[in-house]
Scaffold this active site. Structure first.
Site, mmCIF file in Angstrom:
data_model
loop_
_atom_site.group_PDB
_atom_site.id
_atom_site.type_symbol
_atom_site.label_atom_id
_atom_site.label_comp_id
_atom_site.label_asym_id
_atom_site.label_seq_id
_atom_site.Cartn_x
_atom_site.Cartn_y
_atom_site.Cartn_z
ATOM 1 N N GLU A 319 -6.669 56.784 -32.797
ATOM 2 C CA GLU A 319 -6.603 55.709 -31.807
ATOM 3 C C GLU A 319 -7.412 55.960 -30.531
ATOM 4 O OE1 GLU A 319 -2.240 53.880 -32.880
ATOM 5 O OE2 GLU A 319 -2.255 55.555 -31.490
HETATM 6 C C1 TNX Z 1 0.881 55.403 -33.944
HETATM 7 S S1 TNX Z 1 -0.448 56.608 -36.251
HETATM 8 C C2 TNX Z 1 0.571 56.657 -33.454
HETATM 9 C C3 TNX Z 1 1.505 57.302 -32.525
HETATM 10 C C4 TNX Z 1 2.685 56.449 -32.215
HETATM 11 C C5 TNX Z 1 3.160 55.775 -33.483
HETATM 12 C C6 TNX Z 1 4.415 54.986 -33.343
HETATM 13 C C7 TNX Z 1 -0.812 57.636 -35.135
HETATM 14 C C8 TNX Z 1 -1.549 58.772 -35.603
HETATM 15 N N1 TNX Z 1 -0.490 57.415 -33.855
HETATM 16 O O1 TNX Z 1 0.828 57.680 -31.354
HETATM 17 O O2 TNX Z 1 3.679 57.240 -31.671
HETATM 18 O O3 TNX Z 1 2.138 54.940 -33.954
HETATM 19 O O4 TNX Z 1 4.855 54.535 -34.588
#
Ligand code: TNX
Length: 688
Positions: A319
């Protein structure tokens, strides 16, 4: 002694006679072993129980046997305190270990074991101590509390895991999770044969490990809530004792705001930076164009590589939105100068540099889906939060991967939903054998936006045990009813390891009620579940932050209501015409209790602030109880319910199906089915 033996043997014959006539037992094992042959008779556990270890042994193995004996003593009360390990083949349980396991557990090491139990004794054999650790847990799971005492049914088990990587990730950044909570969860993991603890140690909201080289990381990035290096070593040792590898994750270049509070020069923006208090995806990201970033990471990774002995080192990589990069003229110039077309390519450039550092410090780099890029060496491991397609793509390109999509415990999905997710289904189903071998397994993820040390166990357990079974047991083990039956037993068993998924429930409810009398509140709480997926943040009246209280009914309520599931099963049986005669009476008792519950709850609710938001749900429960009873009356009379009545009730049910106070009233769909069926076309009920 001889008379005792005779008595025991006679008793046994009686038992095996009874067994011969009874249906196959529901084995209370989770995960189910690869192969299981029932035997006849049972091993009686009594104070003469003894254990011996033969073949290879070491200090870890002896500690494991001692833990096993303590656990057995705790569960049965049967073993004398002065019990020592006896030498020689006369012991009740003879453990035979082939050879040592690796100094630091390796991915793919042999974890198999053979456990044979007869009425005369038990034998546990494994090539190395890892299998013995697993086999001891299986033995504990087999212990039954029967009227005559404690017994282990005769059985022959040959077991090994389907996947070598069976993990649980715990995010300790969003909410700090203290050492003792992690330790009891490691006990739970070992109990269900999960062999990787993925420690998500840093994120925007907190940097949770002491760095001696860069102390401002924890000093300025953690609110004082971090693990010392000594504690980290202690946890690694605790995990290793239980056959669990510890893989640390330091999320970069995004999800890294907490680093920048003390070291803003690492970031791509102008700062200043503060610990992030909200949840979501944020702009700050490390500066991939500055040499000082890599110099810092070189030293930092070197320090952490030393602290964490596992070969695998997780760099996150998820992300990254590229906002800070695009906004920085120097970074834009760098991209132009190096022909880097977009921010994804810039991240790949960063990952290449970081991979070289991770490799230099003797580790294998892993990261989330986003790190997959043909410019990176085939040694890296992809952890997929996106789904099997990413894994299939990675595997065909020669990369190894593991699945976490579908295993997010924070989304409050039922165990059956996680259980249905298989790393080898869908896009991964048609891989060649070589490619399939690159799918290492999976990890359950406990993201911690909405958990506290008090309720984290209830978000992890027992559902993680269903995921553990998916990753350990043969692919053909898919019976959901059997899974739930065993999951309930497993949940009770996990209590005995000090996990608080059940134990924290009543205290939380008492705090909400502000009184010890939580009978009515518990009836309601047992029937609600937190809203699913990301609905909680969407429905929030005020944006959730790290300061949002986690003391509400939604925080106490279990992710999956067993009571509602049982009721749904009952309704399904009723509508299929397969209901036992006395079941309807029981269901009527339940429905009446639900109908009347609001009157009992009301005086408690009046006095408590935390109860206020539960009041409308309690009214809905009452209404649905009454509607359910009326629907049953129509069904019993074999008289179609009037259309007007049905329309009114269905509208009422539709209201009750809407989330309130971040909760779902889980019996609503079952009451809907009863009302719909009362229209008349269904099979008649058994009547009374
Ligand atoms: C996505 S999927 C994230 C996390 C959040 C989570 C909550 C991923 C690698 N990152 O930073 O805590 O969703 O479900």
């Amino acid at each position: 002694m001889r008379t005792l033996l005779v008595v025991i043997m006679c008793g046994e014959m009686l038992v095996s006679l009874a067994r011969a006539q009874s249906p196959p037992r529901p084995w209370m094992l989770m995960p189910m072993p690869a192969e299981l042959q029932p035997g006849s008779g049972q091993l009686v556990l009594d104070p003469s129980f003894s254990v011996t270890t033969t073949g290879y042994t070491d200090a870890r193995l002896q500690r494991a046997v001692n833990r096993f004996l303590n656990q057995l003593r705790f569960e049965t009360g049967m073993l004398p305190l002065d019990m020592n390990l006896v030498r020689g083949p006369a012991a009740t349980l003879v453990i035979r270990t082939g050879h040592a396991s690796q100094e630091v557990e390796r991915l793919g090491e042999d974890e198999s074991y053979i456990l044979e139990i007869t009425s005369a004794g038990a034998s546990l054999r494994a090539p190395n101590p890892l299998g013995i650790l697993h086999g001891l847990e299986t033995f504990l799971q087999l212990v039954e509390n029967v009227p005559s005492g404690f017994v282990v049914p005769a059985v022959s088990i040959e077991d090994q895991p389907r996947f070598p990587w069976r993990g649980l990730m715990i995010d300790v950044s969003r909410h700090f999770i203290p050492m003792e909570v992690l330790k009891r969860n490691l006990d739970g993991m070992a109990a269900v044969k999960i062999n990787v603890f993925h420690w998500h140690l840093s994120d925007n909201q907190g940097f949770r490990i002491e760095s001696k080289k860069f102390p401002k990381l924890q000093k300025m990035g953690s609110d004082g809530l971090y693990y010392t290096q000594e504690e980290a070593r202690e946890l690694v040792a605790y995990a290793a004792d239980r056959g669990i590898r510890v893989v640390p994750e330091f999320d970069m270049p995004g999800h890294a705001t907490s680093w920048f509070v003390g070291y803003p020069e690492l970031a791509s923006g102008n700062g200043p930076y503060a610990i992030e208090r909200k949840w979501g995806v944020f702009d700050p990201a490390m500066n991939p164009t500055e040499e000082r970033t890599y110099k810092f990471l070189d030293e930092f990774i070197g320090e952490m590589a030393h602290l964490f002995p596992d070969r695998y080192f997780h760099i996150g990589g998820d992300e990254v939105n590229g906002v800070e990069w695009s906004a920085n003229p120097a970074i834009r110039a760098f991209m132009r100068a190096h022909g880097i077309k977009n921010t994804d390519a810039l991240q790949a450039h960063f990952n290449q540099r970081v991979q070289a550092l991770v490799n230099k410090h003797g580790k294998i780099m892993m990261g989330w889906d986003e790190i997959l890029n043909p410019r990176l060496p085939k040694s890296i491991v992809i952890q997929s939060w996106r789904g099997q397609q990413s894994l299939a793509t990675a595997a065909t390109e020669g990369y190894r991967g593991l699945l976490s999509s579908g295993y997010y415990l924070d989304l409050n999905q039922p165990a059956a939903q996680h259980y249905a997710v298989d790393p080898m289904r869908g896009p991964t189903a048609n891989l060649t054998p070589d490619e399939s071998a690159r799918i290492l397994g999976g990890e359950a993820c406990m993201w911690a936006e909405y958990v506290s040390p008090e309720n984290i166990d209830s978000r992890i357990w027992p559902r993680a045990a269903a995921i553990a079974e998916r990753l350990w047991s043969p692919e053909s083990v898919t019976d959901v009813d059997s899974m739930y039956q065993r999951l309930e037993g497993t949940s009770r068993w996990l209590d005995s390891f000090g996990l608080t998924h059940n134990a924290s429930y009543d205290p939380m409810l008492r705090r909400i009620a502000g009184t010890d009398d939580i009978r009515a509140l518990r009836i309601l709480a047992d029937l609600v579940e937190p809203v699913k997926d990301y609905t909680r943040s969407k429905l929030a009246t005020a944006e959730a932050t790290a300061a949002t209280p986690l003391n509400r009914l939604v925080d106490a309520a279990r992710p999956e209501s067993a009571a509602a599931r049982h009721f749904a099963t009952w309704v399904a049986a009723l509508l299929a015409g397969g209901m036992k005669p006395d079941t309807e009476a029981q269901a009527r008792t339940l429905l009446a209790r639900w109908r009347d519950n609001d009157a009992s709850l009301e005086p408690v609710a009046r006095d408590s602030f935390l109860m206020q938001e539960a009041v409308p749900i309690s009214r809905d429960l009452s209404a649905l109880g009454a509607v359910g009873l009326e629907a049953l009356d129509y069904l019993d009379r074999g008289q179609p319910s009037p259309e007007q009545w049905r329309a009114e009730q269905l509208a009422r049910i539709a209201e009750a199906e809407k989330p309130q106070a971040q909760l779902l009233l889980m019996i609503a769909p079952s009451i809907r089915r009863l009302v719909e069926t009362s229209a008349g076309s269904a099979a008649p009920t058994t009547g009374k």
